[in-house]
Design a protein around this motif. Structure first.
Motif, PDB file in Angstrom:
ATOM      1  N   ALA A  13       0.833  -1.213   0.000  1.00 57.37           N
ATOM      2  CA  ALA A  13       0.000   0.000   0.000  1.00 57.37           C
ATOM      3  C   ALA A  13       0.863   1.257   0.000  1.00 57.37           C
ATOM      4  CB  ALA A  13      -0.931  -0.011   1.216  1.00 57.37           C
ATOM      5  N   VAL A  20       0.307   3.604  -3.240  1.00 52.86           N
ATOM      6  CA  VAL A  20      -0.299   4.911  -2.968  1.00 52.86           C
ATOM      7  C   VAL A  20       0.722   6.014  -3.252  1.00 52.86           C
ATOM      8  CG1 VAL A  20      -1.196   6.414  -1.145  1.00 52.86           C
ATOM      9  CG2 VAL A  20      -1.998   4.055  -1.321  1.00 52.86           C
ATOM     10  N   LEU A  61     -10.578   4.080   0.329  1.00 50.17           N
ATOM     11  CA  LEU A  61      -9.928   5.067   1.201  1.00 50.17           C
ATOM     12  C   LEU A  61     -10.880   5.560   2.278  1.00 50.17           C
ATOM     13  CD1 LEU A  61      -7.899   7.446  -1.160  1.00 50.17           C
ATOM     14  CD2 LEU A  61      -7.086   5.541   0.204  1.00 50.17           C
ATOM     15  N   VAL A  99      -7.310   6.482  -6.568  1.00 45.62           N
ATOM     16  CA  VAL A  99      -7.072   5.290  -5.747  1.00 45.62           C
ATOM     17  C   VAL A  99      -8.344   4.467  -5.568  1.00 45.62           C
ATOM     18  CG1 VAL A  99      -6.408   4.493  -3.431  1.00 45.62           C
ATOM     19  CG2 VAL A  99      -5.100   6.313  -4.542  1.00 45.62           C
ATOM     20  N   SER A 100      -9.482   5.130  -5.388  1.00 47.51           N
ATOM     21  CA  SER A 100     -10.673   4.382  -4.971  1.00 47.51           C
ATOM     22  C   SER A 100     -11.795   4.298  -6.003  1.00 47.51           C
ATOM     23  CB  SER A 100     -11.227   4.988  -3.669  1.00 47.51           C
ATOM     24  OG  SER A 100     -11.566   6.339  -3.852  1.00 47.51           O
ATOM     25  N   TYR A 158      -7.456   0.894  -3.804  1.00 43.13           N
ATOM     26  CA  TYR A 158      -7.818   0.718  -2.389  1.00 43.13           C
ATOM     27  C   TYR A 158      -9.066   1.524  -2.084  1.00 43.13           C
ATOM     28  CZ  TYR A 158      -3.266  -1.341  -1.307  1.00 43.13           C
ATOM     29  OH  TYR A 158      -2.178  -2.169  -1.271  1.00 43.13           O
TER      30      TYR A 158
END
Length: 985
Positions: free
Chosen positions: A675, A679, A771, A759-760, A769
């Motif tokens: 991660a 990220v 978040l 990211v989401s 991911y």
């Protein structure tokens, strides 16, 4: 070299000792100097003279103390232990100590407190000398485990004698001979596991089962006997395992008793016999192989075990018993045959090629044949290998190799435990730790040790596989498997039923779909031919999962998405280990099965022969990420590659955990490192893309704080990630310098929103991911990006207690390196500010109660929310950071914080129990989150998952595991209330 005092010429070991290499000559010299000072303070002139005079003996001790902080500290606390060797050699002194331990309860002046201190002092000295003799090479491993077992026997017997005699004095018992309290007492104390087999390891706990005869002559009131003996056992455990200023004797485990979740600590003999005869499990039969009377009424214990003989040693094996034996094997079978093994972090007991593989093989063969061949009923592993060879069940070569490797691996296990007296079986991951183990075992370097260690594991694994293949067959061949035409073949239906399929007709239809070439993977004639050859092995593998129908259906879904099949079918055909692994995934891990089904290409990662031997640490993952991103120039392509990479690596980390190549702690670190890296790469891509249009804010710097399990590096396969984005810029910077400038605060807010989307947001390649930014200042009401000054002011002036508790796990995971240092320093400053102990503990108690009221746990498997579960443990650790309750540096990792709780915050024994509980709950959480997409359903748990959970906790049965969870959580809750309610009230 011979170890003796240069003046007295007293030979301590009766011969030359092994030459060990210190980690550091300076460290060894300093250890000797410090010990000489301690000897001088205690007036131990002979020892001081020897130490200051140098020589071989002094060099040996210095080396041992440089390699084992535990042994060094014992020697400094009690140098007289070594001084006494001038008057009696090690072997004589150990025998004397064991005899004194057995008699520790003799004397009218002995109270419980006196006995506890006496046992702890005797155990510490014996423990030290047993280790010294082992490291000197003058005691072989069998002698070492035998001495440890004799010491445990003596301590248990002394404590039992004290408690029985006290019961007699209080009129609760009427002993036949108070001078020999155990005689005709009716109390049966059985040593199980390694204690029962005389094979105790250096820092082992002891497994006991306690029964009693209510009709024994010593029992005054049979109706009160259950309560009486249960209280006695509770005190026995306290005498042996409570930590005091003198340490502890042995950690004691009573979970192997019948139905531990609902039975008292001591069970009447008649009830026990009824249980074993009517409801006893095959794992309990296996456990009883090693049962041995260690204290109490030994003739009664012998009679009890004799009555159990028909239950343990059956003349004939029925089908269900054979299936259970194979279930025991399955727990360690799935991880066989996947290339080299990583030495660092390898579990010597439970890992591939480890001690348990040898023990399990011996026990399964004993269960199968011991009923007919009484000579196969022994407790000790190596002698039983000899008996198996004598009966022709294994070859002499296998016996010799496995016996030698068994003692080699036990040696390694002892070295691991001698470093810090910790009940661990896992080799260190760091260079220094591995070097310590290697040198304690007489190697000059970790590299030389690693070569021999890998060879040992490989040899065990090879023989283990061959043993099962060459063992007498328990059943006939697989039977008919015909899938041609449209009509089900009756014999095929029968075969599928025998293999474990509940709906054989439906399975026939599924398999015909494969052979009719309706999927892309089976369209070519060659692919169908390979699949036909593979089908019997596939069906056997899926049948062994005990959820065979589901496994086949998941495999069918996987097959339907494959672009081509011939390579996979050929691979599975030539690699039975990989086939078993695929079956395990399909039968035990719906989450991983879904990943394989959606993304068949992730399976390719398993073809890497080095996969299981390389730890997925940050350097490993970073190198692969860099390679994977090479050539990606477009923004969306970079993000898609990040999603693909993350999904694949999550899967591969999960497979390592599933196969036992890494443990739960290492998996948590790996998921968190992944991660961090992805990220960070997403932030870099987003910032670059954002700057194309809006430019950059002068002096602009960003740091992402990982919170929650990301901050503590304890992510699971299914975790979302908690983040706070902080920024800074030049004081006079008002806006960015791009074509479309934005005010500084708006710039970073928009940039953060872009990052959240990158990211989401779901795409064709999935989500990177989920978040959660609710831990930022002011929560959902606050801006998504926070200026460092606002963060500083908020944390110092306006933050709630729970926010500062959350901050104890904060860790910079990405962003500008220099700014990361600033943010880390700010977090440290906030956490080291004086905090009102009463307020912190009071607020934490209220928060825990609020969570309990609003989110009650579903059942015992809700490990986060149950009273005494993960939340309690996390609160204990977080509060400790705020109220200065740590020894040593602060860590963001909950386990590390619990390990460093200071005596002014909680007692050492409590600290150890909390740490043990946290490791248990996180171990279970990692496995269940890896395998399941939703909560654990006890009534609908894939049997393969149950096997995995038992393998990872080294427990024999799901009921035992559930009882262990309940018992552990109750203990944690008790400690939580003692720590919080008492200290703030």
């Amino acid at each position: 070299m011979s170890l003796h005092a240069e003046k007295g010429k007293r030979d301590w070991f009766g011969g030359p000792v092994r030459c060990l290499v210190p980690l550091s000559e300076d460290e060894a010299s300093e250890a000797i100097e410090a010990l000489a000072d301690c000897a001088a303070e205690d007036g131990l002139e002979r020892l001081e003279a020897m130490l200051r005079g140098g020589g071989d003996g002094t060099a040996f001790l210095g080396t041992v103390f440089s390699l084992s902080p535990y042994l060094r500290d014992v020697a400094r606390r009690a140098p007289a232990i070594i001084e006494r060797l001038f008057d009696a050699d090690v072997e004589t002194r150990i025998d004397t100590l064991i005899e004194e331990t057995a008699n520790a309860a003799v004397g009218d002046e002995v109270t419980e407190a006196v006995l506890m201190e006496r046992l702890r002092r005797l155990k510490a000295e014996a423990h030290f000398l047993i280790a010294l003799a082992d490291l000197a090479g003058v005691s072989d491993t069998r002698t070492t485990v035998g001495r440890l077992s004799r010491l445990a026997d003596a301590a248990i017997s002394a404590a039992v004698c004290f408690l029985l005699r006290e019961g007699h004095q209080r009129g609760k018992l009427s002993l036949a001979d108070p001078g020999d309290p155990e005689k005709e007492s009716g109390l049966i104390v059985l040593g199980m596991g390694k204690l029962g087999a005389h094979e105790l390891n250096y820092s082992s706990d002891i497994d006991l089962i306690v029964f009693f005869d209510p009709e024994a002559p010593a029992v005054v009131d049979p109706l009160e006997s259950t309560d009486l003996f249960a209280r006695l056992v509770r005190r026995l455990v306290r005498i042996l395992q409570d930590r005091t200023e003198h340490g502890y004797v042995f950690r004691t485990d009573l979970r192997l008793r019948p139905d531990p979740g609902s039975t008292p600590l001591a069970i009447p003999v008649e009830a026990a016999l009824n249980y074993y005869e009517s409801r006893g499990q095959n794992w309990e039969r296996a456990a009883m192989i090693k049962a041995r009377p260690v204290a109490g009424d030994r003739p009664a214990a012998t009679r009890f075990l004799k009555e159990l003989t028909p239950y343990v040693w059956r003349k004939y094996m029925d089908y269900a018993a054979i299936a259970d034996v194979h279930s025991i094997k399955r727990q360690i079978h799935a991880h066989k045959g996947h290339g080299e093994v990583a030495v660092r972090g390898h579990n010597v007991k439970l890992g591939r090629g480890g001690i348990r593989e040898i023990e399990f093989f011996v026990q399964t063969q004993q269960l199968i044949a011991g009923g007919r061949f009484p000579e196969l009923r022994g407790r000790e592993t190596v002698p039983m290998l000899g008996q198996l060879a004598g009966r022709g069940w294994i070859s002499e070569e296998a016996r010799g190799a496995l016996s030698a490797r068994y003692w080699f691996l036990r040696d390694v296990e002892h070295a691991i435990q001698m470093i810090a007296d910790e009940q661990t079986h896992t080799l260190p991951e760091d260079d220094e730790g591995l070097e310590r183990v290697a040198r304690l075992r007489g190697y000059g370097s970790a590299e030389d040790f690693s070569v021999d260690f890998r060879a040992a594991l490989k040899e065990v694994e090879t023989h283990y596989a061959a043993l099962f293949e060459s063992a007498p067959q328990l059943s006939s061949g697989i039977g008919n498997l015909v899938f041609t035409g449209d009509v089900d073949d009756p014999d095929t239906l029968s075969t599928l039923s025998e293999l474990g399929f509940e709906r054989p007709s439906d399975m026939c239809r599924v398999i015909r779909t494969w052979h009719f070439g309706r999927y892309r993977a089976t369209q070519s004639a060659e692919a169908r031919e390979r699949l036909t050859e593979l089908t019997p092995a596939l069906l056997q593998a899926f049948g062994s999962t005990r959820r065979a129908d589901e496994a086949i259906l998941r495999f069918d879904e996987f097959l339907s998405g494959l672009p081509a099949g011939i390579q996979l079918f050929s691979l599975l055909q030539s690699n039975p280990g990989l086939l078993r692994l695929l079956a395990t995934v399909m039968g035990a891990a719906p989450r991983l099965a879904a990943i394989i089904t959606r993304r068949p290409h992730v399976f390719d990662g398993l073809l890497d022969p080095a996969l299981m031997s390389e730890l997925p640490n940050k350097a490993y993952l970073s190198a692969r990420l860099e390679t994977f991103l090479q050539g990606a120039t477009a923004y969306e392509e970079t993000l898609d590659r990040l999603r693909i990479f993350t999904a694949e690596q999550k899967f591969l980390i999960g497979m390592r955990l599933l196969t036992g190549a890494i443990d739960a702690t290492r998996a948590g670190k790996a998921f968190s490192d992944l991660a961090d890296l992805t990220v960070g790469a997403a932030l870099e891509a987003v910032a670059g893309e954002f700057a194309v249009r809006h430019g950059r804010v002068p002096g602009g710097r960003i740091a992402i704080l990982g919170m929650g399990k990301l901050g503590s590096r304890e992510l699971t396969a299914g975790s979302d990630i908690d983040l706070i984005l902080l920024y800074d810029h030049d004081e006079d910077a008002e806006e960015s310098d791009g074509d479309k400038p934005l005010a500084a605060s708006l710039y970073f807010a928009r940039l953060t929103q872009r990052l959240i989307a990158a990211v989401s947001a779901p795409t064709a390649e999935g989500v990177l991911y989920e978040l959660d930014l609710r831990l930022r200042p002011s929560g959902n009401k606050g801006p998504v990006a926070t200026h460092i000054d606002a963060f500083r002011k908020y944390q110092r002036s306006d933050a709630w207690t729970w926010e500062q508790m959350a901050l104890t796990r904060a860790r910079v995971v990405a962003g500008d390196d220099d700014f990361a240092g600033v943010v880390t320093a700010e977090v440290d400053d906030v956490l080291t500010l004086p905090h009102d102990r009463k307020k912190v503990l009071g607020d934490a108690t209220e928060m825990r109660q609020l969570i309990e009221d609003e989110k009650p746990p579903r059942d015992v498997w809700d490990l986060k929310l149950i009273p005494g579960g993960l939340i309690d443990l996390e609160f204990i650790a977080q509060a400790a950071v705020l109220v200065d309750g740590l020894d040593g540096e602060r860590s963001t990792a909950t386990a590390e914080v619990l390990a460093r709780l200071s005596p002014n915050y909680c007692e050492p024994g409590v600290r150890d129990e909390l740490l043990s509980a946290y490791r248990l709950f996180m171990n279970l959480t990692q496995v269940t989150r890896l395998c399941l997409t939703g909560p654990v359903d006890r009534d609908d748990m894939p049997p393969g998952l149950a096997d995995l959970l038992l393998r990872n906790t080294d427990l024999p049965d799901l009921k035992v595991l559930e009882a262990h969870i309940e018992e552990t959580s109750q203990r944690v809750r008790k400690h939580f209330e003692a720590l919080f309610r008492a200290k703030h009230g």
